[in-house]
Design a protein around this motif. Sequence first.
Motif, PDB file in Angstrom:
ATOM      1  N   GLY A  56       0.785  -1.237   0.000  1.00 25.80           N
ATOM      2  CA  GLY A  56       0.000   0.000   0.000  1.00 25.80           C
ATOM      3  C   GLY A  56       0.812   1.280   0.000  1.00 25.80           C
ATOM      4  N   VAL A  57       2.131   1.168  -0.198  1.00 24.96           N
ATOM      5  CA  VAL A  57       2.944   2.386  -0.273  1.00 24.96           C
ATOM      6  C   VAL A  57       3.100   2.728  -1.746  1.00 24.96           C
ATOM      7  CG1 VAL A  57       5.208   3.388   0.195  1.00 24.96           C
ATOM      8  CG2 VAL A  57       4.199   1.807   1.829  1.00 24.96           C
ATOM      9  N   THR A  58       2.889   3.996  -2.092  1.00 20.79           N
ATOM     10  CA  THR A  58       2.919   4.352  -3.513  1.00 20.79           C
ATOM     11  C   THR A  58       4.196   5.079  -3.909  1.00 20.79           C
ATOM     12  OG1 THR A  58       1.578   6.239  -2.903  1.00 20.79           O
ATOM     13  CG2 THR A  58       0.434   4.396  -3.925  1.00 20.79           C
ATOM     14  N   GLU A  59       4.851   5.767  -2.954  1.00 21.74           N
ATOM     15  CA  GLU A  59       6.068   6.488  -3.311  1.00 21.74           C
ATOM     16  C   GLU A  59       7.155   5.482  -3.711  1.00 21.74           C
ATOM     17  OE1 GLU A  59       5.554   7.948   0.853  1.00 21.74           O
ATOM     18  OE2 GLU A  59       4.092   6.872  -0.360  1.00 21.74           O
ATOM     19  N   ALA A  60       7.952   5.851  -4.683  1.00 20.49           N
ATOM     20  CA  ALA A  60       9.033   4.970  -5.130  1.00 20.49           C
ATOM     21  C   ALA A  60      10.075   4.841  -4.024  1.00 20.49           C
ATOM     22  CB  ALA A  60       9.659   5.518  -6.392  1.00 20.49           C
ATOM     23  N   GLU A  61      10.349   5.941  -3.325  1.00 19.49           N
ATOM     24  CA  GLU A  61      11.398   5.956  -2.309  1.00 19.49           C
ATOM     25  C   GLU A  61      10.780   6.308  -0.959  1.00 19.49           C
ATOM     26  OE1 GLU A  61      15.985   6.728  -2.035  1.00 19.49           O
ATOM     27  OE2 GLU A  61      14.726   5.605  -3.406  1.00 19.49           O
ATOM     28  N   PHE A  62      10.860   5.401   0.017  1.00 16.85           N
ATOM     29  CA  PHE A  62      10.325   5.728   1.329  1.00 16.85           C
ATOM     30  C   PHE A  62      11.156   5.048   2.411  1.00 16.85           C
ATOM     31  CE2 PHE A  62       8.251   1.972   3.164  1.00 16.85           C
ATOM     32  CZ  PHE A  62       8.334   1.100   2.091  1.00 16.85           C
ATOM     33  N   VAL A  63      11.042   5.552   3.643  1.00 19.82           N
ATOM     34  CA  VAL A  63      11.719   4.945   4.795  1.00 19.82           C
ATOM     35  C   VAL A  63      10.629   4.480   5.756  1.00 19.82           C
ATOM     36  CG1 VAL A  63      13.285   5.377   6.734  1.00 19.82           C
ATOM     37  CG2 VAL A  63      13.748   6.424   4.513  1.00 19.82           C
ATOM     38  N   CYS A  64      10.720   3.214   6.193  1.00 18.17           N
ATOM     39  CA  CYS A  64       9.651   2.645   7.019  1.00 18.17           C
ATOM     40  C   CYS A  64       9.684   3.224   8.436  1.00 18.17           C
ATOM     41  CB  CYS A  64       9.769   1.123   7.057  1.00 18.17           C
ATOM     42  SG  CYS A  64      11.065   0.510   8.149  1.00 18.17           S
ATOM     43  N   GLY A  65       8.606   2.990   9.161  1.00 15.03           N
ATOM     44  CA  GLY A  65       8.466   3.516  10.516  1.00 15.03           C
ATOM     45  C   GLY A  65       9.571   3.057  11.454  1.00 15.03           C
ATOM     46  N   TRP A  66       9.981   1.777  11.319  1.00 18.77           N
ATOM     47  CA  TRP A  66      11.051   1.234  12.178  1.00 18.77           C
ATOM     48  C   TRP A  66      12.338   2.017  11.977  1.00 18.77           C
ATOM     49  CZ3 TRP A  66      10.461  -2.655  15.723  1.00 18.77           C
ATOM     50  CH2 TRP A  66       9.306  -3.444  15.621  1.00 18.77           C
ATOM     51  N   CYS A  67      12.699   2.245  10.715  1.00 22.29           N
ATOM     52  CA  CYS A  67      13.968   2.918  10.417  1.00 22.29           C
ATOM     53  C   CYS A  67      13.908   4.409  10.745  1.00 22.29           C
ATOM     54  CB  CYS A  67      14.349   2.706   8.947  1.00 22.29           C
ATOM     55  SG  CYS A  67      14.708   0.980   8.570  1.00 22.29           S
ATOM     56  N   ARG A  68      12.669   4.991  10.658  1.00 22.82           N
ATOM     57  CA  ARG A  68      12.531   6.397  11.043  1.00 22.82           C
ATOM     58  C   ARG A  68      12.688   6.537  12.553  1.00 22.82           C
ATOM     59  NH1 ARG A  68       8.334   7.220   7.066  1.00 22.82           N
ATOM     60  NH2 ARG A  68       6.831   6.646   8.671  1.00 22.82           N
ATOM     61  N   ASP A  69      12.143   5.585  13.316  1.00 20.96           N
ATOM     62  CA  ASP A  69      12.229   5.610  14.781  1.00 20.96           C
ATOM     63  C   ASP A  69      13.664   5.475  15.263  1.00 20.96           C
ATOM     64  OD1 ASP A  69       9.598   5.917  15.161  1.00 20.96           O
ATOM     65  OD2 ASP A  69       9.205   3.930  16.016  1.00 20.96           O
ATOM     66  N   LYS A  70      14.388   4.548  14.622  1.00 25.50           N
ATOM     67  CA  LYS A  70      15.720   4.222  15.113  1.00 25.50           C
ATOM     68  C   LYS A  70      16.574   3.836  13.907  1.00 25.50           C
ATOM     69  CE  LYS A  70      17.583   1.682  19.089  1.00 25.50           C
ATOM     70  NZ  LYS A  70      18.326   0.490  18.681  1.00 25.50           N
ATOM     71  N   THR A  71      17.597   4.615  13.624  1.00 29.20           N
ATOM     72  CA  THR A  71      18.437   4.334  12.468  1.00 29.20           C
ATOM     73  C   THR A  71      19.166   3.002  12.683  1.00 29.20           C
ATOM     74  OG1 THR A  71      18.755   6.688  12.222  1.00 29.20           O
ATOM     75  CG2 THR A  71      20.252   5.283  10.984  1.00 29.20           C
ATOM     76  N   PRO A  72      19.020   2.042  11.764  1.00 31.26           N
ATOM     77  CA  PRO A  72      19.711   0.753  11.963  1.00 31.26           C
ATOM     78  C   PRO A  72      21.236   0.922  11.911  1.00 31.26           C
ATOM     79  CG  PRO A  72      18.056   0.607  10.212  1.00 31.26           C
ATOM     80  CD  PRO A  72      18.225   2.055  10.536  1.00 31.26           C
ATOM     81  N   PRO A  73      21.970   0.002  12.551  1.00 29.60           N
ATOM     82  CA  PRO A  73      23.440   0.099  12.556  1.00 29.60           C
ATOM     83  C   PRO A  73      24.055  -0.232  11.200  1.00 29.60           C
ATOM     84  CG  PRO A  73      22.702  -1.760  13.895  1.00 29.60           C
ATOM     85  CD  PRO A  73      21.482  -1.070  13.415  1.00 29.60           C
ATOM     86  N   PHE A  74      23.274  -0.846  10.302  1.00 34.88           N
ATOM     87  CA  PHE A  74      23.778  -1.096   8.946  1.00 34.88           C
ATOM     88  C   PHE A  74      23.280   0.018   8.036  1.00 34.88           C
ATOM     89  CE2 PHE A  74      20.083  -3.809   9.865  1.00 34.88           C
ATOM     90  CZ  PHE A  74      19.143  -3.250   9.022  1.00 34.88           C
ATOM     91  N   GLU A  75      23.977   0.191   6.922  1.00 36.81           N
ATOM     92  CA  GLU A  75      23.596   1.280   6.031  1.00 36.81           C
ATOM     93  C   GLU A  75      22.349   0.939   5.223  1.00 36.81           C
ATOM     94  OE1 GLU A  75      26.814   3.486   4.690  1.00 36.81           O
ATOM     95  OE2 GLU A  75      25.879   4.028   2.781  1.00 36.81           O
ATOM     96  N   ARG A  76      22.320  -0.303   4.732  1.00 38.48           N
ATOM     97  CA  ARG A  76      21.176  -0.765   3.948  1.00 38.48           C
ATOM     98  C   ARG A  76      21.075  -2.268   4.080  1.00 38.48           C
ATOM     99  NH1 ARG A  76      22.407   0.467  -1.902  1.00 38.48           N
ATOM    100  NH2 ARG A  76      23.970   1.973  -1.267  1.00 38.48           N
ATOM    101  N   ALA A  77      19.874  -2.812   3.942  1.00 37.27           N
ATOM    102  CA  ALA A  77      19.701  -4.259   3.892  1.00 37.27           C
ATOM    103  C   ALA A  77      18.776  -4.581   2.726  1.00 37.27           C
ATOM    104  CB  ALA A  77      19.112  -4.777   5.204  1.00 37.27           C
TER     105      ALA A  77
END
Length: 239
Positions: A56-77
């Motif tokens: 249900g997400v329409t934007e091509a580029e988005f950051v999920c709620g989990w990653c917005r709350d707390k930046t993960p220690p890895f750059e990308r997965a």
Amino acid sequence: MRQFWRSLLDLAFPRACASCGQPPGLDAGHLCWDCVAGLPLIAPPFCSVCGDPAEGVTEAEFVCGWCRDKTPPFERARSAVRYHGAIRDLLHAFKYQGAIHLAPDLGELLEGCVRAHYSDELLDAVCFVPLYPARERERGYNQSRLLAADLARRRGLPLMPRLLSRIRPTATQTRLSAPARAENVRGAFAVADPGWVRGRRLLLVDDVMTTGSTVGECARALRAAGAWRVFVATVARGG
Ligand SMILES: [Zn+2]
Ligand SMILES: [Zn+2]
């Protein structure tokens, strides 16, 4: 010539697709083309940080709620497929039932994902989520190491087999809640050679990523040891 021998061998020892049992066809691996075509490949939209696919997400580029709350220690997965149906059974057999002959099939999936999301210039070496030594002895192998080794060979990157170690045994994550998973692996990993790690860009490999707590904890240890960037790639994404 290879095809000739393959067809001769097929006559002598009929092969069956590891997933559906049909003959897998010439030049296929342990999965038939139908099963490969039916795999639940992860396609956009997914979180641009943790790679989690979103409905249900329409934007091509988005950051999920989990990653917005707390930046993960890895750059990308990024992961190749969703942890559903046939691939779930295959990964289970690969991890727990000694089906290590599936490593090239799963490795090919992983390599497709890595090729799509990480350019070779981005990476210095490949490492993987280690098992606790007693667990590895009991199992006879580390499934993540087999995947990482296959990937490193395909990409022509060095594999760092002793870079990370698990310094205490941890309970299996399968039946734990997200906070309990994070607690379970906290401080469980150590970096053997911080001098080497400093300033490096590493690709961390695992078989399945669910909440990201295990790869996150490994990435945290690598970053604490001075790694410049840690990228994650897994065959499947649960959730
Ligand atoms: Zn099949
Ligand atoms: Zn995310």
